[in-house]
Enzyme design. Structure first.
Site, PDB file in Angstrom:
ATOM      1  N   SER A  45      -9.813   2.091   2.989  1.00 58.18           N
ATOM      2  CA  SER A  45      -8.885   2.790   2.134  1.00 58.18           C
ATOM      3  C   SER A  45      -7.904   1.884   1.389  1.00 58.18           C
ATOM      4  O   SER A  45      -7.282   2.326   0.427  1.00 58.18           O
ATOM      5  CB  SER A  45      -8.080   3.798   2.963  1.00 58.18           C
ATOM      6  OG  SER A  45      -7.272   3.133   3.920  1.00 58.18           O
ATOM      7  N   SER A  88     -10.042  -0.377   7.192  1.00 59.26           N
ATOM      8  CA  SER A  88      -9.478  -0.230   5.844  1.00 59.26           C
ATOM      9  C   SER A  88      -8.865  -1.474   5.228  1.00 59.26           C
ATOM     10  O   SER A  88      -8.575  -1.477   4.038  1.00 59.26           O
ATOM     11  CB  SER A  88      -8.433   0.877   5.835  1.00 59.26           C
ATOM     12  OG  SER A  88      -9.075   2.107   5.695  1.00 59.26           O
ATOM     13  N   LYS A 129       0.845  -1.204   0.000  1.00 56.46           N
ATOM     14  CA  LYS A 129       0.000   0.000   0.000  1.00 56.46           C
ATOM     15  C   LYS A 129       0.879   1.253   0.000  1.00 56.46           C
ATOM     16  O   LYS A 129       1.948   1.275   0.628  1.00 56.46           O
ATOM     17  CB  LYS A 129      -0.900  -0.035   1.246  1.00 56.46           C
ATOM     18  CG  LYS A 129      -1.988   1.024   1.305  1.00 56.46           C
ATOM     19  CD  LYS A 129      -2.902   0.810   2.526  1.00 56.46           C
ATOM     20  CE  LYS A 129      -3.926   1.912   2.686  1.00 56.46           C
ATOM     21  NZ  LYS A 129      -4.827   1.698   3.849  1.00 56.46           N
TER      22      LYS A 129
HETATM   23  N1  GLN Z   1     -13.109   4.278   6.533  1.00 61.45           N
HETATM   24  C1  GLN Z   1     -12.503   4.713   7.745  1.00 61.45           C
HETATM   25  C2  GLN Z   1     -12.070   6.140   7.613  1.00 61.45           C
HETATM   26  O1  GLN Z   1     -12.355   6.721   6.634  1.00 61.45           O
HETATM   27  C3  GLN Z   1     -11.352   3.824   8.090  1.00 61.45           C
HETATM   28  C4  GLN Z   1     -10.102   4.149   7.392  1.00 61.45           C
HETATM   29  C5  GLN Z   1      -8.954   3.261   7.760  1.00 61.45           C
HETATM   30  O2  GLN Z   1      -9.120   2.212   8.384  1.00 61.45           O
HETATM   31  N2  GLN Z   1      -7.774   3.708   7.396  1.00 61.45           N
HETATM   32  O3  GLN Z   1     -11.452   6.716   8.453  1.00 61.45           O
END
Ligand code: GLN
Length: 485
Positions: free
Chosen positions: A156, A180, A81
């Site tokens: 994400s 994410s 990532k």
């Molecule tokens: N969707 C969540 C957010 O927008 C989690 C993001 C994540 O786990 N990095 O913060």
């Protein structure tokens, strides 16, 4: 029909390499060909240095010929990532702010993978600074769901999940602050695990919300996910929250007949789609048929999880992202007359709208006069959520729920409504707030789109979760299914 190389699991590749039936070069060449065929369509990778990955493959093949194989992952590609540091490679976090940043060092997990002989293979798209649930917040490109190119892959770690589902790579790293890894895993029909907070070093992971962030493994099968985690989960003094060697003893695996699975009270109400509910119920029934005991557990404070997360995570993000000031690195505005103007303009130009929203929210909840009402109360709610989970996990081995209430939605459908998007993580956030390990496992379809179920366990119960996930996976034919592309 013989399986194509791109369809093979890492475990299978590993045994074919060991048996001399395959070379690492052949694997990498097949994946590069697939990359050329599909990456434009899917948008999973942001970059791939072909010469570098072929050189790494040749080095692995040479080690193998001379009997110097480093580990079962030797010669196997792992994609990374875009927020995890790889020396000499871009570390953009899919943000304009870091568009030109090349990492001067390796993250702990990357060092660990290199020492295991794995091939550090390409960079994966994500929501900017890991903030989002659809990968639509990337400043680089969009990523599409391989099961339906009109839908989002989740986020994400959307690039990670989409690359696996489309057979572009057998293993990938993601990061998980509120879901994410697990939410995109569910939407793309793959396996993703967020480890216990402290199991995997965060050294070299660009910080979003440091008390929640964890790096974790993503793969098409449970066994592959476990194989990858084993390499990542080693002590590292550079992250002071990372467990030392005395603190990482795993809980024993529960035998299937004595497995106790907790189901949160009122679980399948609350906006869970009919087909997601049915797939989750089928998973519960499966475990019952294997002799597991199903117990209702009460987690009343879980209703507070999403608002609590959006206070804690934004507060920490506002502090972590203060370092991007245009002075030391990152985007520097060309339109400024004074140092203050330079910093302000650099941040205004470098960050996208969702990141700005989080910084504003986080600064507000920490500000004098409001911190007690928001931040301190959120910390109290967080303690309650953790205490309730730990109490429930005294009675059961793991807690089962859907991973996400509904399947992947259409690209663009929720961009104008951030609150709707925040609800994607309603089932995944409690594990982050409580520091617990959790895994998403494919368990069926809603229409043509995959859905997953979610298992949360006590601290250091990763093996237990993997064993339960494996039990399910080996009995279901849709596990490890791949979309036709
Ligand atoms: N969707 C969540 C957010 O927008 C989690 C993001 C994540 O786990 N990095 O913060």
């Amino acid at each position: 029909m013989a399986e194509e190389i791109y369809q093979l699991s890492a475990t299978e590749i590993s045994s074919r390499l060991a048996a001399g039936k395959l070379t690492s070069r052949a694997v990498v060449e097949a994946l590069i060909a697939r990359y050329h065929q599909l990456n434009k369509k899917i948008g999973a990778f942001t970059s791939l240095d072909e010469k570098d990955v072929l050189d790494q493959a040749d080095a692995s093949d040479t080690r193998r010929k001379t009997g110097k194989v480093l580990s079962p992952l030797d010669g196997i590609p792992v994609a990374i990532k875009e927020n995890i540091a790889v020396k000499g490679q871009p570390l953009t976090c899919s943000s304009k702010m870091l568009a030109n940043l090349v990492s001067p060092y390796d993250a702990h997990v990357v060092e660990a993978l290199k020492s295991a002989g794995a091939i550090i293979y390409g960079r994966l798209n994500m929501d900017e600074f890991a903030m989002g649930s659809s990968t639509e917040n990337s400043a680089i490109q969009k990523t599409f769901n391989p099961w339906d190119l009109t839908c989002i892959p989740g986020g994400s770690s959307g690039g990670s999940a989409a690359s696996l589902a489309s057979g572009l790579v057998p293993l990938a790293l993601g990061s998980d602050t509120g879901g994410s890894i697990r939410q995109p895993a569910s939407h793309c029909g793959i396996v993703g695990m967020k480890p216990t907070y402290g199991l995997v070093s965060r050294f070299g992971l660009v910080a979003f919300a440091s008390s929640l962030d964890q790096i974790g493994p993503m793969a098409r099968t449970v066994a592959d996910c476990e194989l990858l985690l084993k390499v990542l989960a080693t002590p590292d003094a550079r992250d002071m929250t990372c467990f030392d060697s005395t603190q990482r003893k795993q809980l024993p695996v529960a035998p299937e007949k004595s497995l106790r699975i907790g189901i949160p009270k009122g679980l399948l109400g609350k906006g869970v789609g009919a087909e997601v509910a049915a797939a989750t119920q089928a998973a519960i029934d499966f475990y019952k048929s294997k002799g597991a005991t199903i117990v209702e557990v009460d987690l009343p404070s879980s209703d507070l999880a999403v608002p609590t997360y959006y206070v804690v995570a934004t507060a920490e993000a506002s502090s972590n992202l203060a370092r991007y000031d245009g002075v030391r690195y990152g985007h520097r505005s060309a339109n400024a007359k004074t140092p203050i103007e330079m910093m302000t303009n650099s941040r205004s130009e470098g960050f996208g709208p969702e990141v700005k929203r989080r910084i504003l929210l986080g600064t507000f909840v920490l500000s004098a006069g409001y911190a007690d009402a928001y931040y301190v109360r959120a910390l109290r709610a967080r303690s309650k959520i953790r205490a309730e989970h730990l109490a429930a996990l005294e009675k059961v081995d793991m807690i089962l729920s859907p991973t996400v209430p509904t399947p992947a939605f259409k690209v663009g459908e929720k961009v104008s409504d951030p609150l709707q998007l925040y609800l994607e993580d309603i089932f995944t956030i409690p594990a982050n707030l409580a520091g617990l390990p959790a895994v998403s496992v494919p368990c069926g379809k809603s229409g043509h789109l995959p859905v997953g179920f979610h298992l949360v366990g006590a601290p250091l119960s990763e093996h237990k979760l993997f064993a339960a996930a494996q039990l399910f996976e080996s009995a279901h034919s849709f596990a490890n299914q791949q979309p036709t592309l």
